[in-house]
Each structure stands twice: as C-alpha cells, then as structure tokens.
Design an enzyme around this catalytic site. Structure first.
Site, PDB file in Angstrom:
ATOM      1  N   SER A 125       7.090 -45.985  -1.341  1.00 49.04           N
ATOM      2  CA  SER A 125       6.929 -46.634  -0.040  1.00 49.04           C
ATOM      3  C   SER A 125       7.314 -48.106  -0.105  1.00 49.04           C
ATOM      4  O   SER A 125       7.157 -48.745  -1.139  1.00 49.04           O
ATOM      5  CB  SER A 125       5.489 -46.512   0.451  1.00 49.04           C
TER       6      SER A 125
ATOM      7  N   LYS B  22       1.888 -39.293  -0.479  1.00 50.02           N
ATOM      8  CA  LYS B  22       2.871 -40.033   0.327  1.00 50.02           C
ATOM      9  C   LYS B  22       2.918 -39.482   1.760  1.00 50.02           C
ATOM     10  O   LYS B  22       3.057 -40.232   2.730  1.00 50.02           O
ATOM     11  CB  LYS B  22       4.261 -39.955  -0.323  1.00 50.02           C
TER      12      LYS B  22
ATOM     13  N   ASN C 299       2.123 -41.566   5.140  1.00 53.17           N
ATOM     14  CA  ASN C 299       2.963 -41.640   6.332  1.00 53.17           C
ATOM     15  C   ASN C 299       2.206 -41.234   7.591  1.00 53.17           C
ATOM     16  O   ASN C 299       2.444 -41.775   8.670  1.00 53.17           O
ATOM     17  CB  ASN C 299       4.229 -40.799   6.150  1.00 53.17           C
TER      18      ASN C 299
ATOM     19  N   GLU D  84       0.386 -44.171   8.445  1.00 53.44           N
ATOM     20  CA  GLU D  84       1.402 -45.124   8.963  1.00 53.44           C
ATOM     21  C   GLU D  84       1.694 -44.827  10.445  1.00 53.44           C
ATOM     22  O   GLU D  84       1.699 -45.724  11.285  1.00 53.44           O
ATOM     23  CB  GLU D  84       2.672 -44.971   8.116  1.00 53.44           C
TER      24      GLU D  84
END
Ligand code: 6PG
Length: 466
Positions: free
Chosen positions: A130, A184, A188, A191
């Site tokens: 990232s 990850k 996200n 995010e």
C-alpha cells in the site's frame, strides 16, 4: 558479476518504483518486463541507481541471474496474467525458491497458488503493498503472507525499503498463504469507508452549510493537525485548493461524480458476508460508488423525485466529531472482519502488528491507527475495538455529534450512507437486548425453525405450535 538478491518482474508504475527503492537501499535487483522495450527507458530513469539494477530481456537469463534460493517479485496485473506467468516460470525454479505476488490479488487465488507451488517445494507469497507510487518508491506498507522460509528470505530487503513509523518498519509477516492479501483487501475496505465518510462530510459542508471548496479545504487542513490526522484528510485538504486550469472553477467541481472501483473494496464486503459478518460501513462505501456510477439514472430521477437538499444544523466542529466517531467505527468493522478470517483460516493474525504496519506508508495511515495499535495491546475479544476503554470513551464523546449530523442530514435529504450505517451499527452493538427475538418468533411461526429461550439451553417452539 555477483548474483542479484531479488528479481522484479513487471516495470509498470509500482514495479519500477519498488525496484528503484530496493536499489537505493543497496540491494542488487535483476529486472525484466513482458514488453522488453520498457526495460531501456526504465534503466535510463534509474540514473545512478542503474548500477544496482541488472536488466534481462529473457526470462531464463533473468532467473539465472538470481542468487539461490531465489526470490522473484511479480508486479503484474492480478488474475489470469499471474497464473500464466507461474506456468512459464515454474519449470525454471528450484526447491526453496520464492515467488511473490505484490499485486492486489484475491486471497482465494493466493491460497490456491501457494498450495500448487508447495507441491514442488516452491513458496508463494501474497504480499499487499500500500501507498501508491510514492509509497512504493520511498517507503510502502507491506502485508506479507507466506511461509516462514520465505519470510526469512525476504525480510531483510522488505525491512530496508518499508515505510517507517518512528523507527519501526511498516512490514510484517502476518500469516501463511492468503493472509497478507486478505489483510490488504480489508485495508482497502477501510480505505473505501474512510473515503466515503470524507466525501459525505465534504458534501454536507458544501451543500448543507454552503461553504466554498477553499474554505472546506482549510477546515480539512486544520483537522489534519488533530485527532483526525491522516493521509486521506491531508490530500483532501490539498486537492480542494486546486482550480481547473481550463475554466478557473474549483477542480473538484469539474470532476464527474461517478467513482471507479477495481474490486478489493467489494471483496472485503463479500468475504465479510461469507463469514457471517456485516461490515456495513465498508458495504455502504462500495454501494455508494456503485450508485454514483448510475449518473444518467440519477439525473433522470432528480427531475422526477426532486433533488433539493436543505441546510443542516451542525457546525464544522460537530462534523469533525462525527467524522472521528465514524472513522473509529469503520476501523472497528474492518478489524472484526480480520478477526473472523483469522479464525476461519487459522491464521492467528496479530491485530496489533497489523495496526502498527498501517501507521505509515499506506493509504489509511492516521493518528487513529496509533491508538488502535495501543488498544490491541490489551485483551479485546474477537478483535472488537468498540470494547477498548479508550476508544469507547472517544465514541461516547463523539457519537452525539454523529447522531446530530445523521439526523440533520436525513432531515435535509442529504445521502449519508456510510455515516448512517456506522451509527446503526454502533446503536445495534451497544444494546445488550436487541430486536432479534421478533425475528426468531417469526421464523418459528412460519417455518418451525425453533429458538433459544433466554437463560434456557436447547431449542424451543412457541405456543403457536401447541
Ligand atoms: C493502496 C491502494 C491501492 C489502490 C487501489 C484502490 O493501498 O495503495 O489501496 O491498492 O489505490 O487500487 O482501488 P480502487 O480503484 O478500487 O479505488
């Protein structure tokens, strides 16, 4: 010439940035690319760092240039291209070699690939990276999943190139096979939720309080000096200061309100549901992007349904508190999904370590993640951040603001899918006694499904069956 310590296959934006980062840290890197004509311009761009970069046009020569056991990092599109590459490269590898997929891959595919390579004593690492191009070049956050053997091979290089929070490198071995790519994926999802919350707060400031973009930018800049400090707040403040060179209008005003998505945010929600969880703020963020892409329908509906929104009754300070509450709730949902996956796949994820490697380098880096890292030093059952006394106290202080903002937004017709989903989750979780007794009664009445009675073990049926 000595052998290279690592090979990087794929000289697109992320692959070339990582290779340059490694070279800058004194690592000898063999590089190659599917389109051989990308290699020469990359070497020119490398300048002085070219001395540590060893270009090869042929796959066999690239593999032969690596010290054994080999480490090869693939930075190529995830999915079919990765499978095609593995087919090509596996015959050239030897037991003990490690192949890393540094793309945003579906962790199910990573698990499948790891199992396939393990049959030949080869190691497959799924690594979440990232931080975008700047992160890859100067210090990304990296989430590594794979064998202990691979971690021993790669950790000196990854530790050297990782972002640093104070002195601590933002990279960790999180578990076997798909653990890194799963973490990850949830990164996200968070995010997406944080970006959606920012978009909602921006829109309330703009359309509910009638503030111009430059003033909103100044507010975000001020917020970035306090508990809301984060990379996403920082770039929001910056982007709001730009004018469109063509028209002179605020840049944000000339961008079409239809958001793209490549899939990782959606995967986090799909996986949450698959495990019987609901990360509703992450889902709201994914859904809001999907609705946004229906621009034509929305324009037609505005004429039919009326698109006016009213003023809201919430000051910027109240919006800031609501934002903080929402950010905590989104992270709490994300970590809850991680806890479920850890149990389901037997990964023993260390949530404190995940929070620590998210404190710098990655897109969701924020002041809050430092608090979360500290919260996980305590004992939080099932990764439930809402049970941490410190965060619970902040929520108690900020949720009234969230309530005011959501109430006022709903009253004025402003869509706030993520803020309202966060509040509904908070209100559901803080009630020791909810409303699902009614669901159970209905299920039993129409389908004889049975229910548990309060304080009594076993399956019971209602008197409607007597
Ligand atoms: C990161 C980002 C990065 C990327 C995703 C977002 O951590 O550096 O998450 O991986 O920006 O592609 O994807 P969407 O296109 O789905 O927003």
């Amino acid at each position: 010439m000595g052998k290279a310590q690592i090979g990087v296959y794929g000289l697109g934006t992320m692959g070339s940035a990582l290779a340059l980062n490694m070279a800058e840290h004194g690592v000898d890197v063999a590089v190659t690319n599917r389109e051989a004509d990308w290699i020469a311009p990359f070497m020119t761009e490398a300048g002085d760092l070219a001395a540590r970069l060893h270009p090869h046009e042929e796959l066999a020569a690239f593999v032969a240039a690596l010290a054994t056991p080999r480490v090869i990092l693939f930075m190529i599109p995830s999915g079919a291209p990765m499978d095609a590459m593995l087919e090509q490269i596996m015959p050239l590898l030897a037991p003990g070699d490690t192949v890393i997929d540094g793309g945003n891959a579906d962790f199910h595919a990573t698990r499948r690939r790891a199992a396939a390579l393990a049959k030949q004593d080869l190691h497959f690492v799924g690594m979440g990276v990232s931080g975008g191009e700047a992160g890859a070049r100067h210090g990304p956050s990296m989430m590594v999943g794979g064998s202990a053997h691979s971690w021993r091979q790669v950790h000196p290089i990854l530790t050297a190139i990782a972002a640093r929070y104070e002195d601590s490198p933002c990279v960790a071995h999180l578990g076997p096979d798909g653990a890194g790519h799963f973490v990850k994926t949830v990164h996200n999802g968070i995010e997406y939720a944080d970006m959606q919350v920012i978009a909602e707060i921006y829109s309330l400031l703009r359309n509910g309080l009638a503030l111009p973009p430059a003033e909103i930018g100044a507010l975000f800049e001020a917020w970035n000096a306090g508990p809301l400090r984060s990379y996403l707040v920082e770039i929001t403040a910056k982007l709001l200061t730009y004018a469109d060179p063509e028209t002179g209008h605020p840049m944000v005003d000339v961008i079409k309100d239809a958001a793209g998505q490549k899939g990782t945010g959606r995967w986090s929600v799909i996986e949450a549901l698959r495990m019987g969880q609901s990360a509703s703020m992450l889902e709201a963020a994914v859904g809001a992007r999907s609705w946004s892409s229906e621009k034509e329908t929305r324009q037609a509906a505005e004429a039919v349904l009326g698109g006016a929104v009213g003023a809201i009754e919430a000051s910027p300070d109240v919006l800031a508190e609501a934002f903080l509450a929402a950010r905590i709730l989104a992270h709490a949902q994300g970590f809850r999904v991680l806890a479920s996956a850890s149990e389901e796949y037997d990964w023993s994820l260390d949530f404190g370590s995940i929070a620590r490697i998210w404190r710098a380098g990655c897109i969701i880096r924020s002041a809050l993640l430092d608090e979360i890292a500290i919260a996980f030093e305590g004992d939080l059952p099932e990764g439930q951040l809402i049970l941490d006394p410190g965060l619970a106290q902040t929520l108690a202080r900020c949720v009234p603001a969230l309530r005011q903002v959501v109430g006022s937004a709903v009253h004025g017709g402003h869509p706030v899918p993520a803020l309202s989903a966060g509040l509904a989750w908070y209100d559901s979780m803080r009630l020791g006694h909810g409303s699902a007794n009614m669901i159970q009664a209905q299920r039993d009445m129409f389908g004889h499904h049975g229910f548990e009675r309060l304080g009594q073990a076993g399956l019971h049926h209602g008197p409607w069956w007597d």
